[in-house]
Design an enzyme around this catalytic site. Structure first.
Site, short mmCIF file in Angstrom:
data_model
loop_
_atom_site.label_atom_id
_atom_site.label_comp_id
_atom_site.label_asym_id
_atom_site.label_seq_id
_atom_site.Cartn_x
_atom_site.Cartn_y
_atom_site.Cartn_z
N TYR A 175 -26.86 -28.96 130.62
CA TYR A 175 -27.69 -27.98 131.34
C TYR A 175 -28.51 -28.66 132.42
CZ TYR A 175 -30.87 -24.05 132.10
OH TYR A 175 -31.59 -23.03 132.67
N SER A 225 -34.43 -24.93 136.88
CA SER A 225 -35.16 -25.15 135.63
C SER A 225 -35.85 -26.51 135.69
CB SER A 225 -34.18 -25.12 134.44
OG SER A 225 -34.80 -25.62 133.27
#
Length: 245
Positions: free
Chosen positions: A157, A144
């Site tokens: 995250y 990501s």
């Protein structure tokens, strides 16, 4: 670009929905036999129907990535049945919470790292010998932009995806003399349940459908792919090299 994956065995995690679901279908359409892993049995059964509808075949493996023993056993089961693994799409992951770093509960942070990082490492460890038996092994490790942007409140995250990219780069460096090619992939903002969790006020119609992202991943697992140890940014359709200091 027509990609022929006939006779190839492909493993996809998080295959019951989103990018994993549609990537599994694309792989099956190209001729690969898909080993589809996810927690949700119903989602896997829907995937199986969709794959059969396009003339493909799949083996469904329902389990939770938190079950490290199941991950360890997966490689053995694939070896016993096929003796190799040609394609890995390590797609499964969780968001955790959007919160200041100092406010994240320890159990939440540990769960994010366990599912996103430790399970990915266990998966790599389980299938690495199998992928080295392939004449043209291809592994995609889903990452990501959060790994690089490190925006406020995304600490858990972001840290997990940075770690996953480090694992992929290291694995690629260790195997660069082999036919195995390993890439990290930043799919970009996509119309998925995780994206809706992170941005509840966003209009999903403004985002690419996961089927579009899945189609863009296919050239990365093609036998013709030669890049390894790089990050592929789907939205920009380009590779980003990691520079050494």
């Amino acid at each position: 670009m027509s990609i022929n994956l006939s006779g190839r065995i492909a493993l996809v995690t998080g295959a019951s929905r989103g990018i994993g679901y549609f990537t599994a279908i694309e792989l099956a359409k190209a001729g690969a036999h898909v080993v589809a892993c996810a927690r949700t049995v119903g989602g896997l059964e829907e995937l199986d129907d969709a794959i059969k509808a396009v003339g493909g075949s799949a083996t469904l493996v329902p389990f939770d990535l938190a079950d490290m023993g199941a991950i360890d056993g997966l490689g053995g089961a694939i070896h016993e049945r096929w003796g190799k693994l040609d394609i890995l799409v390590a797609n499964a992951g969780i968001l955790g919470v959007i919160s200041p770093v100092g406010h994240i509960e320890a159990k939440v942070f540990e769960k994010v790292m366990n599912i996103n990082v430790t399970a990915t490492w266990r998966l790599i460890r389980s299938v690495d010998p199998l992928m080295q038996k392939s004449d043209q092994g291809r592994a995609l490790i889903l990452s990501s932009a959060a790994a690089h942007r490190c925006r406020p409140f995304w600490g858990a995250y972001s840290a997990s995806k940075a770690a996953v990219e480090a694992l992929a780069r290291t694995w690629a460096a260790e195997t660069e003399r082999l036919p195995l090619r390993i890439l990290s992939v930043d799919p970009g903002a996509t119309r998925t349940a995780m994206r809706a969790q992170a941005f509840p006020g966003e209009d999903p119609a403004t985002l690419p459908h996961p089927s579009e992202v899945a189609a863009d991943l296919m050239p990365l697992v093609a036998p013709e792919m030669t890049e390894t140890g790089k990050l592929y940014i789907v939205r920009e359709k380009r590779f980003a090299s990691y520079s050494m200091p």
